[in-house]
Design a protein around this motif. Structure first.
Motif, PDB file in Angstrom:
ATOM      1  N   SER A 223       0.840  -1.194   0.000  1.00  0.00           N
ATOM      2  CA  SER A 223       0.000   0.000   0.000  1.00  0.00           C
ATOM      3  C   SER A 223       0.872   1.239   0.000  1.00  0.00           C
ATOM      4  CB  SER A 223      -0.926   0.029   1.224  1.00  0.00           C
ATOM      5  OG  SER A 223      -1.692   1.231   1.251  1.00  0.00           O
ATOM      6  N   PHE A 224       0.338   2.322  -0.564  1.00  0.00           N
ATOM      7  CA  PHE A 224       1.010   3.615  -0.499  1.00  0.00           C
ATOM      8  C   PHE A 224       0.831   4.286   0.856  1.00  0.00           C
ATOM      9  CE2 PHE A 224       1.000   3.548  -5.194  1.00  0.00           C
ATOM     10  CZ  PHE A 224       2.263   4.061  -5.442  1.00  0.00           C
TER      11      PHE A 224
ATOM     12  N   LEU B 245       4.744   1.260  -0.404  1.00  0.00           N
ATOM     13  CA  LEU B 245       4.986   1.868  -1.702  1.00  0.00           C
ATOM     14  C   LEU B 245       5.346   3.343  -1.528  1.00  0.00           C
ATOM     15  CD1 LEU B 245       1.988   0.282  -3.611  1.00  0.00           C
ATOM     16  CD2 LEU B 245       4.372  -0.442  -3.657  1.00  0.00           C
ATOM     17  N   LEU B 246       6.238   3.809  -2.373  1.00  0.00           N
ATOM     18  CA  LEU B 246       6.735   5.176  -2.246  1.00  0.00           C
ATOM     19  C   LEU B 246       6.641   5.902  -3.578  1.00  0.00           C
ATOM     20  CD1 LEU B 246       9.913   4.293  -0.161  1.00  0.00           C
ATOM     21  CD2 LEU B 246       7.802   5.327   0.719  1.00  0.00           C
ATOM     22  N   SER B 247       5.946   7.010  -3.585  1.00  0.00           N
ATOM     23  CA  SER B 247       5.780   7.804  -4.793  1.00  0.00           C
ATOM     24  C   SER B 247       6.898   8.842  -4.893  1.00  0.00           C
ATOM     25  CB  SER B 247       4.398   8.466  -4.763  1.00  0.00           C
ATOM     26  OG  SER B 247       4.100   9.061  -5.993  1.00  0.00           O
ATOM     27  N   SER B 248       6.641   9.947  -5.578  1.00  0.00           N
ATOM     28  CA  SER B 248       7.690  10.951  -5.798  1.00  0.00           C
ATOM     29  C   SER B 248       8.164  11.548  -4.481  1.00  0.00           C
ATOM     30  CB  SER B 248       7.161  12.055  -6.709  1.00  0.00           C
ATOM     31  OG  SER B 248       6.041  12.697  -6.134  1.00  0.00           O
ATOM     32  N   ALA B 249       9.391  12.031  -4.464  1.00  0.00           N
ATOM     33  CA  ALA B 249      10.032  12.487  -3.230  1.00  0.00           C
ATOM     34  C   ALA B 249       9.268  13.605  -2.539  1.00  0.00           C
ATOM     35  CB  ALA B 249      11.462  12.932  -3.524  1.00  0.00           C
ATOM     36  N   ASP B 250       8.639  14.484  -3.300  1.00  0.00           N
ATOM     37  CA  ASP B 250       7.950  15.632  -2.699  1.00  0.00           C
ATOM     38  C   ASP B 250       6.504  15.351  -2.334  1.00  0.00           C
ATOM     39  OD1 ASP B 250       6.998  15.411  -5.259  1.00  0.00           O
ATOM     40  OD2 ASP B 250       7.227  17.529  -5.774  1.00  0.00           O
ATOM     41  N   SER B 251       6.052  14.114  -2.539  1.00  0.00           N
ATOM     42  CA  SER B 251       4.660  13.773  -2.226  1.00  0.00           C
ATOM     43  C   SER B 251       4.521  13.341  -0.768  1.00  0.00           C
ATOM     44  CB  SER B 251       4.164  12.659  -3.143  1.00  0.00           C
ATOM     45  OG  SER B 251       4.860  11.444  -2.872  1.00  0.00           O
ATOM     46  N   ARG B 252       3.282  13.367  -0.276  1.00  0.00           N
ATOM     47  CA  ARG B 252       2.975  12.884   1.063  1.00  0.00           C
ATOM     48  C   ARG B 252       1.947  11.770   0.973  1.00  0.00           C
ATOM     49  NH1 ARG B 252       0.652  17.726   4.273  1.00  0.00           N
ATOM     50  NH2 ARG B 252       0.637  16.260   6.035  1.00  0.00           N
ATOM     51  N   PRO B 253       2.164  10.662   1.653  1.00  0.00           N
ATOM     52  CA  PRO B 253       1.135   9.629   1.694  1.00  0.00           C
ATOM     53  C   PRO B 253      -0.185  10.231   2.171  1.00  0.00           C
ATOM     54  CG  PRO B 253       3.172   8.821   2.661  1.00  0.00           C
ATOM     55  CD  PRO B 253       3.347  10.294   2.453  1.00  0.00           C
ATOM     56  N   TRP B 254      -1.302   9.798   1.590  1.00  0.00           N
ATOM     57  CA  TRP B 254      -2.571  10.434   1.913  1.00  0.00           C
ATOM     58  C   TRP B 254      -2.959  10.265   3.370  1.00  0.00           C
ATOM     59  CZ3 TRP B 254      -4.910  14.368   0.251  1.00  0.00           C
ATOM     60  CH2 TRP B 254      -6.214  14.650   0.696  1.00  0.00           C
ATOM     61  N   ASP B 255      -2.595   9.147   3.974  1.00  0.00           N
ATOM     62  CA  ASP B 255      -2.893   8.988   5.394  1.00  0.00           C
ATOM     63  C   ASP B 255      -2.117   9.995   6.223  1.00  0.00           C
ATOM     64  OD1 ASP B 255      -0.622   7.578   4.573  1.00  0.00           O
ATOM     65  OD2 ASP B 255      -0.744   6.130   6.207  1.00  0.00           O
ATOM     66  N   PHE B 256      -0.930  10.387   5.784  1.00  0.00           N
ATOM     67  CA  PHE B 256      -0.183  11.441   6.467  1.00  0.00           C
ATOM     68  C   PHE B 256      -0.907  12.777   6.345  1.00  0.00           C
ATOM     69  CE2 PHE B 256       4.449   9.681   6.500  1.00  0.00           C
ATOM     70  CZ  PHE B 256       3.990   8.505   7.069  1.00  0.00           C
ATOM     71  N   VAL B 257      -1.440  13.043   5.164  1.00  0.00           N
ATOM     72  CA  VAL B 257      -2.198  14.284   4.969  1.00  0.00           C
ATOM     73  C   VAL B 257      -3.395  14.327   5.898  1.00  0.00           C
ATOM     74  CG1 VAL B 257      -3.555  15.633   3.321  1.00  0.00           C
ATOM     75  CG2 VAL B 257      -1.465  14.493   2.554  1.00  0.00           C
ATOM     76  N   GLU B 258      -4.110  13.225   5.988  1.00  0.00           N
ATOM     77  CA  GLU B 258      -5.322  13.159   6.809  1.00  0.00           C
ATOM     78  C   GLU B 258      -5.021  13.294   8.301  1.00  0.00           C
ATOM     79  OE1 GLU B 258      -8.697  12.626   6.281  1.00  0.00           O
ATOM     80  OE2 GLU B 258      -8.557  12.878   4.109  1.00  0.00           O
ATOM     81  N   THR B 259      -3.877  12.782   8.732  1.00  0.00           N
ATOM     82  CA  THR B 259      -3.557  12.801  10.162  1.00  0.00           C
ATOM     83  C   THR B 259      -2.653  13.964  10.559  1.00  0.00           C
ATOM     84  OG1 THR B 259      -1.672  11.315   9.810  1.00  0.00           O
ATOM     85  CG2 THR B 259      -3.816  10.300  10.322  1.00  0.00           C
TER      86      THR B 259
ATOM     87  N   GLN C 275       8.614  -5.542   5.385  1.00  0.00           N
ATOM     88  CA  GLN C 275       9.813  -6.229   4.919  1.00  0.00           C
ATOM     89  C   GLN C 275      10.409  -5.600   3.663  1.00  0.00           C
ATOM     90  OE1 GLN C 275       6.885  -8.082   5.904  1.00  0.00           O
ATOM     91  NE2 GLN C 275       7.975  -8.026   7.863  1.00  0.00           N
ATOM     92  N   GLY C 276       9.724  -4.627   3.092  1.00  0.00           N
ATOM     93  CA  GLY C 276      10.275  -4.033   1.893  1.00  0.00           C
ATOM     94  C   GLY C 276       9.635  -2.720   1.530  1.00  0.00           C
ATOM     95  N   ILE C 277      10.215  -2.083   0.512  1.00  0.00           N
ATOM     96  CA  ILE C 277       9.662  -0.859  -0.043  1.00  0.00           C
ATOM     97  C   ILE C 277       9.523  -1.015  -1.550  1.00  0.00           C
ATOM     98  CG2 ILE C 277      10.505   0.677   1.760  1.00  0.00           C
ATOM     99  CD1 ILE C 277      12.823   1.432  -0.176  1.00  0.00           C
ATOM    100  N   GLY C 278       8.580  -0.250  -2.105  1.00  0.00           N
ATOM    101  CA  GLY C 278       8.366  -0.230  -3.538  1.00  0.00           C
ATOM    102  C   GLY C 278       8.435   1.193  -4.042  1.00  0.00           C
ATOM    103  N   PRO C 279       9.620   1.694  -4.331  1.00  0.00           N
ATOM    104  CA  PRO C 279       9.756   3.084  -4.766  1.00  0.00           C
ATOM    105  C   PRO C 279       9.551   3.240  -6.270  1.00  0.00           C
ATOM    106  CG  PRO C 279      11.912   2.106  -4.648  1.00  0.00           C
ATOM    107  CD  PRO C 279      10.932   1.029  -4.222  1.00  0.00           C
TER     108      PRO C 279
END
Length: 389
Positions: free
Chosen positions: A237-238, A257-271, A294-298
């Motif tokens: 999940s992102f 999952l990790l999107s662009s460097a300047d983005s914020r995960p939406w759950d971070f925005v909400e909280t 156990q891993g990341i998906g950038p």
């Protein structure tokens, strides 16, 4: 994989996003996983294969073999296996009105189904705020499963893949439960464990609508005895808090999952969490992720950034930093067509022509990534063969 755009080029084909992650886990369960014997073996760490048995770099079929068939259909999933993909990304999971989980790239299905051709559903077209983005179309949460089953899948990016439109209307929308059964069936038929890689889509958005994803996913995995450490199902999940929630519900390997460097995960925005992806890929952020996943998906751009002209630059330290804290890393997404490749690997300007994708694979593999998501698994396998000699 969310509504994130990073190394994708729209080329007039509309808003879309990418998939990626890491293939993780202690091992695949024995054949016939749904049966009691398979479950018992998995519970005690037995079974065949697993992460160590997978070739590296691992080739993961992105939404199946979506370079050749409409994505998230059994036609696409089946072809990915036939082409030799090590893992099939079977399932971007979104809920229906009556609580079932189905496999669609996004909850908005106007671009991936023939819903617009169904006059009986014309009144379902709405504009909603999806993770802060105003989105107009038809949404899975406004349909029952029975209604969605009357629709058929179509090619999402026909400008880049006109050949895929040949298969428009051939396949229906699969449910996650159907995917779990298909996985067992294919495991038995092929004589080796089939792995899948579902993603939880927009979990905060759906939880606020009373359709939480995590509990539904955990329930189905438990029903089919695929919620164990050794189960060949990797969850992604992102939203980091969604993965933290899954960490408490199941023992499956988990990926952030990790999107662009300047983005914020939406759950971070909400909280109100001010951190960006740039913070998460720092050593401290990676250590935190390693405490529950156990891993990341950038995105590929987090591994090798591009300059203003779209050409590859010097790799970052993300691969070594992730490996240092024990995280496996599989970026997303490799595609053969020109618009999706770095500028230095494009050939001409035709949006559906192939560029020098083997050159691009070589550059990315040189960074030490553990694998990659690809829309054309056969091309990825040839690139791996070039690497291994």
């Amino acid at each position: 994989m969310g509504t994130r755009e990073s190394n994708e080029v729209t080329s007039g084909t509309g808003r879309r996003s990418l998939l990626g992650a890491a293939v993780l886990g202690a091992g695949g369960a024995v054949l016939g996983l749904a049966g009691p014997a398979g479950a018992d073996s998995a519970r005690h760490g037995g079974g065949h294969g697993g992460l160590k048995s997978l070739p590296k770099p691992t080739i993961i079929g992105h939404r199946g073999a979506s370079g050749y068939r409409p994505e998230h259909t059994f036609g696409s999933y089946q072809l990915a296996l036939d082409l030799g993909a090590d893992i099939v990304e079977a399932g971007d999971l979104v809920p229906t009105k009556d609580g079932h989980l189905v496999c669609r790239h996004e909850p908005e299905i106007g671009g991936t189904t023939d819903v617009a051709d169904h006059p009986e559903f014309a009144g379902r077209r709405k504009t909603k705020l999806l993770d802060g983005v105003s989105t107009t179309g038809w949404f899975t949460e406004d349909f029952t499963l029975a209604e969605l089953k009357t629709l058929r899948a179509v090619e999402r990016i026909p400008a880049n893949r006109p050949h895929n439109t040949l298969y428009n209307g051939r396949w229906e929308i699969p449910t996650f439960e159907e995917v779990l059964r298909w996985q067992d069936e294919q495991t038995r038929k092929r004589g080796k464990q089939v792995w899948i890689y579902p993603e939880l889509k927009h979990p905060t958005y759906f939880r606020k609508q009373g359709l939480p994803l995590e509990e539904r996913v955990a329930k189905l995995l438990g029903k089919y005895r695929k919620d164990r450490r050794t189960s060949p199902v990797i969850l992604q999940s992102f939203e980091p808090t969604s993965i933290q929630r899954m960490h408490k519900l199941v023992d499956n390997p988990l990926v952030v999952l990790l999107s662009s460097a300047d983005s914020r995960p939406w759950d971070f925005v909400e909280t109100g969490d001010p951190r960006t992806v740039a913070d998460l890929v720092k050593p401290a952020g990676l250590r935190e992720i390693a405490s529950y996943a156990q891993g990341i998906g950038p995105t590929l751009d987090l591994v090798v950034p591009r300059d203003a002209q779209g050409r590859l630059t010097k790799p970052t330290t993300l691969v070594s930093d992730a490996h240092r804290v024990g995280l496996i890393l599989h970026p997303y997404t490799m595609r053969n067509e020109n618009p999706f490749l770095p500028a230095d690997f494009r050939k001409g300007a035709d949006p559906d022509a192939y560029g020098d994708v083997f050159g691009a694979y070589k550059a990315y593999f040189a960074t030490g990534i553990d694998g990659v998501f690809t829309d054309q698994p056969d091309t990825g396998l040839l690139a791996r063969a070039d690497l291994t000699g």
